[in-house]
Design a protein around this motif. Structure first.
Motif, PDB file in Angstrom:
ATOM      1  N   GLU A  47       0.826  -1.213   0.000  1.00  0.00           N
ATOM      2  CA  GLU A  47       0.000   0.000   0.000  1.00  0.00           C
ATOM      3  C   GLU A  47       0.857   1.257   0.000  1.00  0.00           C
ATOM      4  O   GLU A  47       0.638   2.174  -0.784  1.00  0.00           O
ATOM      5  CB  GLU A  47      -0.930   0.007   1.217  1.00  0.00           C
ATOM      6  N   GLN A  48       1.867   1.279   0.878  1.00  0.00           N
ATOM      7  CA  GLN A  48       2.728   2.466   0.967  1.00  0.00           C
ATOM      8  C   GLN A  48       3.538   2.643  -0.315  1.00  0.00           C
ATOM      9  O   GLN A  48       3.654   3.740  -0.847  1.00  0.00           O
ATOM     10  CB  GLN A  48       3.650   2.355   2.178  1.00  0.00           C
ATOM     11  N   GLY A  49       4.101   1.537  -0.807  1.00  0.00           N
ATOM     12  CA  GLY A  49       4.928   1.603  -2.010  1.00  0.00           C
ATOM     13  C   GLY A  49       4.147   1.995  -3.239  1.00  0.00           C
ATOM     14  O   GLY A  49       4.575   2.847  -4.021  1.00  0.00           O
ATOM     15  N   ILE A  50       2.988   1.387  -3.426  1.00  0.00           N
ATOM     16  CA  ILE A  50       2.201   1.644  -4.635  1.00  0.00           C
ATOM     17  C   ILE A  50       1.630   3.059  -4.616  1.00  0.00           C
ATOM     18  O   ILE A  50       1.543   3.718  -5.648  1.00  0.00           O
ATOM     19  CB  ILE A  50       1.104   0.569  -4.838  1.00  0.00           C
ATOM     20  N   ILE A  51       1.273   3.551  -3.416  1.00  0.00           N
ATOM     21  CA  ILE A  51       0.781   4.934  -3.314  1.00  0.00           C
ATOM     22  C   ILE A  51       1.881   5.903  -3.732  1.00  0.00           C
ATOM     23  O   ILE A  51       1.653   6.828  -4.510  1.00  0.00           O
ATOM     24  CB  ILE A  51       0.278   5.235  -1.880  1.00  0.00           C
ATOM     25  N   THR A  52       3.105   5.663  -3.262  1.00  0.00           N
ATOM     26  CA  THR A  52       4.235   6.518  -3.636  1.00  0.00           C
ATOM     27  C   THR A  52       4.499   6.440  -5.126  1.00  0.00           C
ATOM     28  O   THR A  52       4.703   7.470  -5.788  1.00  0.00           O
ATOM     29  CB  THR A  52       5.505   6.110  -2.849  1.00  0.00           C
ATOM     30  N   ASP A  53       4.482   5.220  -5.682  1.00  0.00           N
ATOM     31  CA  ASP A  53       4.732   5.050  -7.115  1.00  0.00           C
ATOM     32  C   ASP A  53       3.712   5.816  -7.952  1.00  0.00           C
ATOM     33  O   ASP A  53       4.062   6.493  -8.925  1.00  0.00           O
ATOM     34  CB  ASP A  53       4.693   3.569  -7.499  1.00  0.00           C
ATOM     35  N   PHE A  54       2.441   5.723  -7.567  1.00  0.00           N
ATOM     36  CA  PHE A  54       1.409   6.411  -8.347  1.00  0.00           C
ATOM     37  C   PHE A  54       1.453   7.920  -8.133  1.00  0.00           C
ATOM     38  O   PHE A  54       1.147   8.695  -9.043  1.00  0.00           O
ATOM     39  CB  PHE A  54       0.022   5.829  -8.064  1.00  0.00           C
ATOM     40  N   GLN A  55       1.871   8.362  -6.940  1.00  0.00           N
ATOM     41  CA  GLN A  55       2.065   9.801  -6.717  1.00  0.00           C
ATOM     42  C   GLN A  55       3.175  10.327  -7.628  1.00  0.00           C
ATOM     43  O   GLN A  55       3.056  11.406  -8.208  1.00  0.00           O
ATOM     44  CB  GLN A  55       2.441  10.071  -5.251  1.00  0.00           C
ATOM     45  N   LEU A  56       4.231   9.531  -7.762  1.00  0.00           N
ATOM     46  CA  LEU A  56       5.342   9.927  -8.627  1.00  0.00           C
ATOM     47  C   LEU A  56       4.910   9.987 -10.090  1.00  0.00           C
ATOM     48  O   LEU A  56       5.307  10.894 -10.822  1.00  0.00           O
ATOM     49  CB  LEU A  56       6.516   8.958  -8.457  1.00  0.00           C
ATOM     50  N   GLN A  57       4.086   9.024 -10.511  1.00  0.00           N
ATOM     51  CA  GLN A  57       3.583   9.060 -11.891  1.00  0.00           C
ATOM     52  C   GLN A  57       2.742  10.316 -12.119  1.00  0.00           C
ATOM     53  O   GLN A  57       2.843  10.966 -13.155  1.00  0.00           O
ATOM     54  CB  GLN A  57       2.745   7.816 -12.192  1.00  0.00           C
ATOM     55  N   LYS A  58       1.908  10.635 -11.135  1.00  0.00           N
ATOM     56  CA  LYS A  58       1.067  11.834 -11.231  1.00  0.00           C
ATOM     57  C   LYS A  58       1.936  13.090 -11.299  1.00  0.00           C
ATOM     58  O   LYS A  58       1.696  13.993 -12.111  1.00  0.00           O
ATOM     59  CB  LYS A  58       0.124  11.894 -10.027  1.00  0.00           C
ATOM     60  N   LEU A  59       2.957  13.153 -10.449  1.00  0.00           N
ATOM     61  CA  LEU A  59       3.869  14.300 -10.453  1.00  0.00           C
ATOM     62  C   LEU A  59       4.603  14.416 -11.782  1.00  0.00           C
ATOM     63  O   LEU A  59       4.801  15.512 -12.301  1.00  0.00           O
ATOM     64  CB  LEU A  59       4.885  14.177  -9.311  1.00  0.00           C
ATOM     65  N   ASN A  60       4.984  13.282 -12.344  1.00  0.00           N
ATOM     66  CA  ASN A  60       5.663  13.278 -13.635  1.00  0.00           C
ATOM     67  C   ASN A  60       4.779  13.925 -14.704  1.00  0.00           C
ATOM     68  O   ASN A  60       5.242  14.760 -15.485  1.00  0.00           O
ATOM     69  CB  ASN A  60       6.024  11.840 -14.015  1.00  0.00           C
ATOM     70  N   SER A  61       3.494  13.561 -14.694  1.00  0.00           N
ATOM     71  CA  SER A  61       2.545  14.157 -15.649  1.00  0.00           C
ATOM     72  C   SER A  61       2.360  15.641 -15.375  1.00  0.00           C
ATOM     73  O   SER A  61       2.316  16.451 -16.307  1.00  0.00           O
ATOM     74  CB  SER A  61       1.180  13.462 -15.562  1.00  0.00           C
TER      75      SER A  61
END
Length: 199
Positions: A47-61
């Motif tokens: 949960e913690q890892g995937i939330i961070t990964d998706f936050q990073l993808q969002k930030l990248n966009s």
């Protein structure tokens, strides 16, 4: 009191069977507890890892989007001579900086490899765009257009774009690896629990 041979056999079997069954149950319960703990730990990490990964993808966009807004605002101001585009630019420039800083906080290792390239290019682009707005303010929109379509500006856009693309590709690889790792961990933990039930 005398016991027959049969009765003695049953008593000794009962005396041996009860401790063996007790030990088997205790071991089974310990294995279930360990398996449950591992599953819980993996689930929390996922949960913690995937939330961070998706936050990073969002930030990248967001970073790519904000950069395009800044470029468009500067070029529209130069094309029209209308400085109201500066207000839009000033609104989004801190958002771009904030998104880059947030990405660095969330993933210093992944982002660090590209941070210098992206940050340096961003700084240079903002400097060129600021110079263009100064020219527009001095009622020199043609010179501002020259600055915003110059080779130096295009070079920084390419450096910036390459950094963002490489970071995006690395993020995708990282997310796939994390999902694979979590999947394997859950499969192993589930297998561990199943084996404990068979004992």
């Amino acid at each position: 009191m005398k016991y027959s041979r049969n009765q003695l056999g049953r008593l000794s079997a009962r005396n041996i069977l009860m401790p063996v069954l007790t030990i088997a149950v205790v071991i089974s319960l310990i294995l279930v507890a360990i398996g449950s703990f591992n599953t819980s730990k993996i689930s929390t990490g996922f949960e913690q890892g995937i939330i961070t990964d998706f936050q990073l993808q969002k930030l990248n966009s967001e970073i790519g989007h904000y950069d395009e807004i800044l470029t468009m605002s500067a070029r529209m101001a130069a094309a029209t001579g209308d400085l109201s585009w500066l207000a839009r630019y000033d609104t989004y420039e801190p958002l771009l900086t904030g998104a880059i800083n947030h990405a660095i906080e969330l993933s210093p290792d992944t982002y660090a490899r590209h941070a210098t390239q992206i940050a340096t290019a961003t700084t240079k682009l903002v400097e060129i765009e600021t110079d263009a707005f100064a020219l527009i303010s001095a009622i020199q929109p043609e010179q501002a257009m020259d600055v915003l379509f110059s080779q130096a500006y295009q070079l920084q856009k390419e450096v910036y774009g390459n950094g963002i693309q490489q970071w995006s590709e690395e993020l995708s690889i990282q997310i796939a690896a994390n999902l694979n790792s979590y999947g394997k961990g859950l499969a192993q933990s589930s297998l561990f629990i199943m084996v404990s039930f068979w004992m």
